[in-house]
Structure formats: structure tokens, C-alpha cells
Design an enzyme around this catalytic site. Structure first.
Site, PDB file in Angstrom:
ATOM      1  N   GLY A  63    -101.040  -5.192   7.813  1.00 30.35           N
ATOM      2  CA  GLY A  63    -100.781  -5.251   9.255  1.00 30.35           C
ATOM      3  C   GLY A  63    -102.024  -5.859   9.871  1.00 30.35           C
ATOM      4  N   GLU A  64    -102.630  -5.130  10.783  1.00 28.64           N
ATOM      5  CA  GLU A  64    -103.865  -5.600  11.432  1.00 28.64           C
ATOM      6  C   GLU A  64    -104.879  -4.473  11.297  1.00 28.64           C
ATOM      7  OE1 GLU A  64    -106.417  -7.246  12.509  1.00 28.64           O
ATOM      8  OE2 GLU A  64    -105.364  -8.319  13.883  1.00 28.64           O
ATOM      9  N   SER A  65    -105.954  -4.722  10.538  1.00 29.47           N
ATOM     10  CA  SER A  65    -106.872  -3.631  10.204  1.00 29.47           C
ATOM     11  C   SER A  65    -107.534  -3.013  11.435  1.00 29.47           C
ATOM     12  CB  SER A  65    -107.925  -4.109   9.204  1.00 29.47           C
ATOM     13  OG  SER A  65    -108.605  -5.232   9.693  1.00 29.47           O
TER      14      SER A  65
ATOM     15  N   CYS B  20    -103.735  -5.463   1.648  1.00 30.70           N
ATOM     16  CA  CYS B  20    -104.096  -6.418   2.698  1.00 30.70           C
ATOM     17  C   CYS B  20    -104.942  -5.722   3.781  1.00 30.70           C
ATOM     18  CB  CYS B  20    -102.846  -7.110   3.237  1.00 30.70           C
ATOM     19  SG  CYS B  20    -103.242  -8.679   4.005  1.00 30.70           S
TER      20      CYS B  20
ATOM     21  N   ARG C 215    -112.492 -10.799   6.016  1.00 29.85           N
ATOM     22  CA  ARG C 215    -111.139 -10.871   6.587  1.00 29.85           C
ATOM     23  C   ARG C 215    -110.681 -12.322   6.710  1.00 29.85           C
ATOM     24  NH1 ARG C 215    -111.083  -7.802  12.078  1.00 29.85           N
ATOM     25  NH2 ARG C 215    -108.838  -8.159  11.840  1.00 29.85           N
TER      26      ARG C 215
ATOM     27  N   ILE D 292    -100.865 -13.111   3.109  1.00 28.74           N
ATOM     28  CA  ILE D 292    -100.660 -13.422   4.530  1.00 28.74           C
ATOM     29  C   ILE D 292    -101.958 -13.113   5.283  1.00 28.74           C
ATOM     30  CG2 ILE D 292     -99.287 -12.963   6.604  1.00 28.74           C
ATOM     31  CD1 ILE D 292     -97.093 -11.827   4.696  1.00 28.74           C
ATOM     32  N   ARG D 293    -102.617 -14.143   5.776  1.00 23.09           N
ATOM     33  CA  ARG D 293    -103.934 -13.976   6.426  1.00 23.09           C
ATOM     34  C   ARG D 293    -104.760 -12.942   5.652  1.00 23.09           C
ATOM     35  NH1 ARG D 293    -100.380 -14.382  10.278  1.00 23.09           N
ATOM     36  NH2 ARG D 293    -100.239 -12.185  10.758  1.00 23.09           N
TER      37      ARG D 293
ATOM     38  N   HIS E 127     -99.623  -8.778  -0.332  1.00 21.33           N
ATOM     39  CA  HIS E 127     -98.528  -7.864   0.016  1.00 21.33           C
ATOM     40  C   HIS E 127     -97.625  -7.692  -1.205  1.00 21.33           C
ATOM     41  CE1 HIS E 127     -98.820  -7.480   4.486  1.00 21.33           C
ATOM     42  NE2 HIS E 127     -99.598  -8.535   4.309  1.00 21.33           N
TER      43      HIS E 127
ATOM     44  N   GLU F 140     -95.437  -5.497  -1.534  1.00 26.78           N
ATOM     45  CA  GLU F 140     -94.179  -4.836  -1.120  1.00 26.78           C
ATOM     46  C   GLU F 140     -93.144  -5.840  -0.612  1.00 26.78           C
ATOM     47  OE1 GLU F 140     -96.802  -5.243   0.599  1.00 26.78           O
ATOM     48  OE2 GLU F 140     -96.358  -5.299   2.747  1.00 26.78           O
TER      49      GLU F 140
HETATM   50  N1  GLN Z   1    -105.709 -10.421   8.768  1.00 25.88           N
HETATM   51  C1  GLN Z   1    -105.376  -9.033   8.828  1.00 25.88           C
HETATM   52  C2  GLN Z   1    -106.603  -8.189   9.131  1.00 25.88           C
HETATM   53  O1  GLN Z   1    -107.695  -8.687   9.117  1.00 25.88           O
HETATM   54  C3  GLN Z   1    -104.742  -8.567   7.543  1.00 25.88           C
HETATM   55  C4  GLN Z   1    -103.447  -9.308   7.310  1.00 25.88           C
HETATM   56  C5  GLN Z   1    -102.395  -8.562   6.613  1.00 25.88           C
HETATM   57  O2  GLN Z   1    -102.453  -7.347   6.422  1.00 25.88           O
HETATM   58  N2  GLN Z   1    -101.378  -9.298   6.243  1.00 25.88           N
HETATM   59  O3  GLN Z   1    -106.506  -7.042   9.386  1.00 25.88           O
END
Ligand code: GLN
Length: 195
Positions: free
Chosen positions: A47-49, A79, A106, A134-135, A170, A172
Site C-alpha cells: 500500500g503506502e508505507s 512491499c 523506497r 509496483i513502485r 506483491h 498476493e
Molecule cells: N511505494 C510505496 C511506499 O513507499 C510502496 C508501494 C507498494 O506497496 N506497492 O510505501
């Protein structure tokens, strides 16, 4: 059957629950700290840390999850979840749980390669693992107690430190639940030890 939680404050929760079930565990979304008492393992999803960290602080999860881990119960960070586990985040003053001896960067693949899929060799898993990045973050440094399980172009993307498992991608989002099966095995071994 082992009961494993997926931290459900933000991010990819339902997919982890499905993969854990396919791997033979009972899986539940976790929104309250009290739920940790009934679990043998915990997944911290992607997600977004920054958001996950903020919500963990707000709802009292920081100390509770540290305690959970100190009791020998396994954690699996994927992630953003990997970033949450790390002792150190490049370019940031503060890290989150700080339970795993590694430094992470990151969004380490840059804009050109924001997301991609590949097959990875992972130590301890027979067949190559299908990985969706993903990112994604990368692990830039690991401490002496950390075992590197997988690399992508010479960069570390999977690591384990005792009861902590961290992956950059990911696992999952595909039908391949081999990493979840690996984690369920860690949970089974940890529960045997604590009996
Ligand atoms: N870029 C996100 C972060 O820095 C992580 C991306 C992800 O969980 N797919 O938190």
C-alpha cells in the site's frame, strides 16, 4: 490450522487473505490490536508505507506488533509492509516498526519501471516465484542476522531474519501462493517452538 492476520488499515488485504487460505491457513483482516492475541502470525501488506505507519501509530499497533514479534510470532511484510519492518529508510529520519536489521530505499525502480512482473528464484522455494513489482522498495543493506533469499538484477528483494520475512513485491496478486506457503510453514515452526 494456524490463524494468521492481515493488517487491514490500508492496502491489499483481501488478496493476502485468499493466498493464505490457499496455503492452508485461516486468515482474518486485523483492524484492532486486541485481535493480535488470537493470532499466530501477521502479514503487513503493500500500500503506502507512510499511511500504514501513521495509522499503526494512531491505533496503537506499533508497540503491540513489536511485542507480538518479540514473542516469536512471525511477521511477513510485502512491499510497503517491508518498509514498515525496516530499521532504517534511506532519506528519512524516522522508520516505523524497526524490527528488521536492514536499510531500505523506497520507490527504488524509478518512474520508468513503476510496475512490472517477473519470475524469481527464491531460496527455500523449489519453483520460481511470480513477482509483481509496483513502485517497489529495495533492500540496500542487511545486518549479519539477515538471510538474503532472493535478488533481482543484483538487488535484494527478499530477506529473512528469524521470524521476519520481507519481500519487495506483491506475492498476493498472482495465483502463485508459494511465498504464503513458506510463511505458513514459518508460523507452524514458530508455534511448535513455543509449545
Ligand atoms: N511505494 C510505496 C511506499 O513507499 C510502496 C508501494 C507498494 O506497496 N506497492 O510505501
Amino acid at each position: 490450522m494456524k490463524k494468521i492476520g492481515v493488517l487491514a488499515l490500508q492496502g491489499a488485504v483481501a488478496e493476502h487473505i485468499r493466498s493464505l487460505e490457499l496455503a492452508g491457513a485461516e486468515a482474518v483482516p486485523v483492524k484492532r490490536v486486541e485481535q493480535l492475541d488470537e493470532l499466530q502470525g501477521l502479514v503487513i501488506p503493500g500500500g503506502e508505507s507512510t499511511t500504514i505507519g501513521k495509522l499503526m501509530r494512531k491505533y496503537g499497533f506499533m508497540d503491540a506488533v513489536r511485542q507480538f514479534s518479540a514473542e516469536g510470532k512471525p511477521l511477513f511484510g510485502t512491499c510497503a509492509g517491508l518498509i514498515v519492518l525496516a530499521n532504517e529508510i534511506e532519506g528519512q529520519e524516522d522508520a516505523h516498526l524497526q524490527v528488521m536489521d536492514m536499510t531500505v530505499a523506497r520507490n527504488a525502480f524509478g518512474r520508468q519501471r513503476e510496475s512490472f512482473e517477473t519470475d524469481l528464484e527464491v531460496k527455500g522455494i523449489e519453483e520460481p516465484v511470480r513477482a509483481v513489482f509496483i513502485r517497489a522498495p529495495l533492500i540496500k543493506r542487511v545486518g549479519a542476522g539477515v538471510d538474503v533469499l532472493s535478488t533481482y538484477k543484483d538487488e535484494i528483494v527478499t530477506a529473512r531474519q528469524g521470524n521476519l520475512l520481507a519481500v519487495s513485491f506483491h506475492p498476493e496478486l498472482t495465483d502463485d501462493y508459494s511465498l504464503h506457503a513458506y510463511f505458513v510453514q514459518m508460523v507452524e515452526e514458530a508455534s511448535e517452538r513455543s509449545v
